[in-house]
Design an enzyme around this catalytic site. Structure first.
Site, PDB file in Angstrom:
ATOM      1  CB  SER A 246       6.694  -5.279  -6.502  1.00  0.00           C
ATOM      2  OG  SER A 246       5.290  -4.733  -6.232  1.00  0.00           O
TER       3      SER A 246
ATOM      4  CE  LYS B  88       5.317  -3.857  -9.325  1.00  0.00           C
ATOM      5  NZ  LYS B  88       5.135  -2.740  -8.379  1.00  0.00           N
TER       6      LYS B  88
ATOM      7  CE1 TYR C   7       2.028  -4.929 -11.549  1.00  0.00           C
ATOM      8  CE2 TYR C   7      -0.025  -4.674 -10.455  1.00  0.00           C
ATOM      9  CZ  TYR C   7       1.334  -4.538 -10.414  1.00  0.00           C
ATOM     10  OH  TYR C   7       1.856  -4.094  -9.426  1.00  0.00           O
TER      11      TYR C   7
ATOM     12  CE1 TYR D 156       7.797  -0.904  -5.290  1.00  0.00           C
ATOM     13  CE2 TYR D 156       7.932  -1.477  -3.171  1.00  0.00           C
ATOM     14  CZ  TYR D 156       7.728  -1.857  -4.533  1.00  0.00           C
ATOM     15  OH  TYR D 156       7.381  -2.905  -4.677  1.00  0.00           O
TER      16      TYR D 156
HETATM   17  N1  GLN Z   1       0.494  -6.346  -6.876  1.00  0.00           N
HETATM   18  C1  GLN Z   1       0.866  -5.523  -6.050  1.00  0.00           C
HETATM   19  C2  GLN Z   1      -0.018  -4.195  -6.315  1.00  0.00           C
HETATM   20  O1  GLN Z   1      -0.171  -3.879  -7.599  1.00  0.00           O
HETATM   21  C3  GLN Z   1       2.308  -5.177  -5.910  1.00  0.00           C
HETATM   22  C4  GLN Z   1       2.845  -4.156  -4.876  1.00  0.00           C
HETATM   23  C5  GLN Z   1       4.031  -4.426  -4.186  1.00  0.00           C
HETATM   24  O2  GLN Z   1       4.241  -5.588  -4.102  1.00  0.00           O
HETATM   25  N2  GLN Z   1       4.576  -3.474  -3.703  1.00  0.00           N
HETATM   26  O3  GLN Z   1      -0.194  -3.133  -5.553  1.00  0.00           O
END
Ligand code: GLN
Length: 296
Positions: free
Chosen positions: A60, A63, A181, A232
């Site tokens: 993530s 992102k 993604y 998060y």
């Molecule tokens: N690729 C992971 C997912 O989609 C990314 C989640 C993360 O790093 N928090 O679940």
């Protein structure tokens, strides 16, 4: 204290804990006790400790970069995704129904899938090219084993994307967007690569070649969303302990930005219940405590 002494001290003091993510089987095989830390100063010099040159799955952390690439074009993405903390787990579906398919922010999975859709076909390759240039490492690539493993276990991300499609918030076919993604999340980079690639956020939008990706306001906004949403449902706790914009990934990496000073990347695959690296948050807490380098 010199930065090299500082990173060595932090690496010797942290105790990696927690367990590696296991919902993506390829990530579960990595030793949760591994630790690496890199600090890149504005001129691109890197100070590292532990396994800071070993590539890991950025997950993530990607992102933060896709949001920056989308905002470099224009602000349109904000019509499709919000910028409020969700207070929910990164892969949660619950808010999407009451909020009519508009994800709370670009850093939960639903929001990141929208940003990838917004960038369109080839989003992962665009991201890869950007990361190669900013890290100065032309050999960066997607780890095909992680990508396949995640794609085989991506029912939840498909569900999120289909749900948003039902509200008209998906431009490209769901399968294509989720594949992009998953590829972006499966890029492998080291702490040194990521610290260098994050420097544009410490330089208020200026890339390593001196050109701008974002204006001063654009960089401020990406950093602000990282601070409020980058970890998060632990974003409040992260801000309290670390006091910096940060973005975590379930591969165990976290990037953090000290505007006007440096970019940091820490990696330790053992995660807490919210999906953030235990030793990673601890190391960043120690870093800002020892240096006083925080945005507060
Ligand atoms: N690729 C992971 C997912 O989609 C990314 C989640 C993360 O790093 N928090 O679940």
């Amino acid at each position: 204290m010199e930065l090299q002494q500082l990173v060595d001290r932090i690496a010797s003091e942290v105790t990696p804990g927690g367990s590696a993510a296991d919902y993506i089987p390829a990530l579960a095989r990595i030793d949760p006790h591994t630790f690496g830390l890199a600090v890149a100063t504005l001129d691109g010099e890197v100070f590292g400790a532990g396994r800071y040159e070993r590539p890991f799955s950025i997950q993530s952390i990607s992102k933060a970069f896709t949001l920056a690439l989308a905002l470099a074009e224009n602000d349109d993405v904000w019509t499709r995704v919000g910028r409020e903390p969700s207070g929910s787990p990164f892969n949660s579906l619950v808010q999407l129904e009451t909020e009519q398919g508009i994800p709370r922010n670009p850093f939960i999975n639903a929001g990141a899938v929208v940003v990838t859709d917004h960038l369109g076909l080839g989003a992962a390759d665009r991201l890869l090219e950007f990361l190669r240039q900013e890290s100065g490492n032309p050999s960066l690539d997607v780890d095909p084993e992680v990508a396949e493993s995640e794609l085989d276990h991506s029912d939840r991300n498909h569900a999120l994307a289909h749900f948003m499609a039902s509200y008209g918030n998906m431009r490209n076919p769901v399968d294509v967007v989720v594949r992009e993604y998953v590829r972006q999340c499966s890029i492998a980079m080291s702490c040194a690569d990521l610290a260098r690639a994050t420097l544009f956020l410490a330089r208020h939008g200026v890339r390593n070649d001196g050109t701008r990706l974002l204006g001063v306001s654009g960089a401020k906004r990406v950093n602000a969303v990282m601070l409020t949403c980058g970890t998060y449902d632990a974003a409040g706790q992260f801000a309290y302990r670390v006091g910096l914009p940060g973005k975590s990934g379930v591969g165990g990496g976290i990037i953090a930005v000290v505007p006007g000073k440096c970019a940091i990347c820490v990696w330790s695959p053992g995660l807490d219940a919210r999906g953030n690296s235990v030793a990673g948050v601890d190391a960043l807490d120690r870093f800002t405590t020892l240096t006083g380098w925080s945005v507060f």
